[in-house]
Design a protein around this motif. Structure first.
Motif, PDB file in Angstrom:
ATOM      1  N   VAL A 294       0.876  -1.176   0.000  1.00  0.00           N
ATOM      2  CA  VAL A 294       0.000   0.000   0.000  1.00  0.00           C
ATOM      3  C   VAL A 294       0.911   1.224   0.000  1.00  0.00           C
ATOM      4  N   TYR A 314     -10.520  -3.103   1.689  1.00  0.00           N
ATOM      5  CA  TYR A 314     -10.611  -1.689   2.035  1.00  0.00           C
ATOM      6  C   TYR A 314     -11.790  -1.056   1.304  1.00  0.00           C
ATOM      7  N   TYR A 336      -7.117   4.176   3.583  1.00  0.00           N
ATOM      8  CA  TYR A 336      -6.223   3.406   4.446  1.00  0.00           C
ATOM      9  C   TYR A 336      -6.034   4.157   5.761  1.00  0.00           C
ATOM     10  N   VAL A 343      -3.161   1.129  -4.358  1.00  0.00           N
ATOM     11  CA  VAL A 343      -2.714  -0.241  -4.633  1.00  0.00           C
ATOM     12  C   VAL A 343      -2.879  -0.483  -6.128  1.00  0.00           C
TER      13      VAL A 343
END
Length: 450
Positions: A294, A314, A336, A343
């Motif tokens: 990430v 997510y 996040y 990503v």
């Protein structure tokens, strides 16, 4: 000169014969007995009035004692709220391929037994197969090893004054069904010769591979009690959030079990734990590669915030063009920990989780659950589908925390089912997970408020 009293008058006598002496002594003795009796009755009345009278529960009210800790039998049964304990004292361990490497580990404790008996508890030592059906099958297929293990258990039970054995084998379907039934049959016969109790834990009917392991009808004929583990409706492997023991699900499994087990032998196992669910609803991203980095920007030069494993998910914010990897420049923007991060599309899938959502969970004891409610100031409402209260909290990363509460409402609803269907009692997994009011809810659910 001896002075004594008759009803309504006083009299003196200078000469008392032996017969009269005997009469007086007898009178004094009777008076003492009556006085003691009246005092005893008064003491019981006082105890009743102030709630100190020791209670003899009509049901089996058991707690599994995984830690085998004497603190769980250190107070009187009437004060704790339960009357039976099942410490984990017998565990089959060792090799899963060589019968000579299979052994029985014994950790039973005479001091624990004596303290428990002193304070009004029955002790049913728990026997576990270590959750290894492969190892159990080795035992079931070897008569000498099976009898050796059983004889060792029975000898230890007799030697330490243990009241019985609780068998907790969780197997793998019909492969072990006949062997397990035979094992319990032999153990039951030898325990009953010593006047001991035997109970067996069984699952509900959701999973064939687990459920078909238990020949409940046969087991109930040879055992004093069958304990239905009324939990793990939703478990660690569940991808959809839900209760570990919704009221309708519990009642349905009880009713199915009652088709094979008489109610006077059936004990309901209840959870003293719940699961805290992290749920992403709507559009999400899930890692499909073994792991993915990430990053703070859509590029391999972007700061790496974390390396996350397959199955992590997510909230999806959108898609952007970035550094090309394996012929694709598509990156997904995700939430996040409350910040935007990226990503690459090669390592994840964009999915619509809908209103049901995608979930993962952690198990928490009731006492931890209650602490979380206070700390997070969660909104609590009745969930009609489960029959339980549910707490919901919005997290910084756009996901939700959901907890189906193991509280007074849930516990007392299950106790109503126990009474309605005439079950033998209740057993909780496990001691140490409760808070100061949990057992009180169990007792009040069974017998009403004192």
């Amino acid at each position: 000169m001896i002075k004594y009293y008759e009803i309504g008058k006083e009299r003196e006598e200078n000469d008392i014969t032996g017969d009269k002496k005997k009469g007086i002594l007898m009178g004094i003795l009777i008076g003492c007995v009556v006085t003691a009796g009246l005092f005893g009755i008064w003491s019981k009345v006082k105890d009743f009035e102030f709630g100190k009278k020791e209670t003899e529960y009509e049901h089996v009210i058991m707690g599994w004692d995984y830690l085998a800790d004497k603190k769980f039998v250190s107070e009187k049964s009437a004060e704790s709220g339960y009357n039976t304990v099942a410490p984990l004292w017998y565990k089959i361990e060792g090799s899963k391929s060589d019968i000579d490497g299979v052994r029985l580990k014994i950790t039973s404790d005479s001091e624990y037994v004596n303290l428990a008996h002193k304070n009004g508890y029955k002790v049913w030592a728990m026997l576990s197969d270590g959750f290894s059906p492969t190892r159990s099958r080795l035992i079931f297929e070897n008569e000498d090893k099976m009898n050796s293990i059983i004889d060792t258990i029975v000898e230890d039970v007799d030697a330490k004054g243990i009241d019985g054995v609780n068998v907790d084998f969780e197997g793998d379907g019909r492969k072990n069904r006949e062997g397990f039934t035979r094992f319990v049959s032999i153990l039951s016969q030898k325990l009953k010769e010593s006047g001991k109790v035997i109970s067996v834990d069984v699952t509900g009917y959701d999973s064939y591979s687990l459920s078909s392991y238990y020949d409940r009808a046969e087991l109930s004929k040879m055992c004093d009690y069958i304990i239905l583990m009324g939990y793990d409706e939703h478990w660690s492997g569940s991808k959809v959030a839900g209760s570990v023991s919704s009221i309708g699900w519990v009642k349905g499994n009880i009713e199915s079990t009652l088709e094979e087990v008489p109610p006077e032998k059936l004990v309901l196992g209840i959870p003293f734990y719940t699961r805290t669910w992290r749920v992403v609803e709507g559009q999400g991203v899930e890692v499909t590669n073994a792991f993915v980095n990430v990053r703070k920007a859509p590029s391999t030069d972007g700061e790496k915030l974390a390396s996350v494993k397959k199955g992590t998910f997510y909230k999806l914010l959108g898609s952007v063009d970035g550094e090309e990897i394996a012929g694709s420049s598509k990156w997904y923007s995700i939430n996040y920990n409350g910040s935007e991060a990226y990503v690459h599309s090669k390592y994840v899938s964009a999915l619509d989780y809908g209103n049901e959502g995608r979930a993962s969970s952690k198990a928490h004891a009731i006492r931890i659950q209650n602490n979380m409610l206070k700390e997070k100031n969660m909104q609590v409402a009745l969930d009609e589908a489960s029959g339980q209260n549910i707490a919901v909290y919005e997290n910084g990363d756009g996901s939700l925390t959901k907890i189906w509460l193991e509280d007074e409402t849930a516990i007392k609803k299950r106790m109503e089912i126990v009474k309605e269907l005439g079950l033998a009692g209740v057993s909780a997994w496990r001691l140490g997970y409760e808070d100061e009011s949990t057992w009180k809810h169990v007792v009040e659910g069974l017998y009403g408020e004192k």
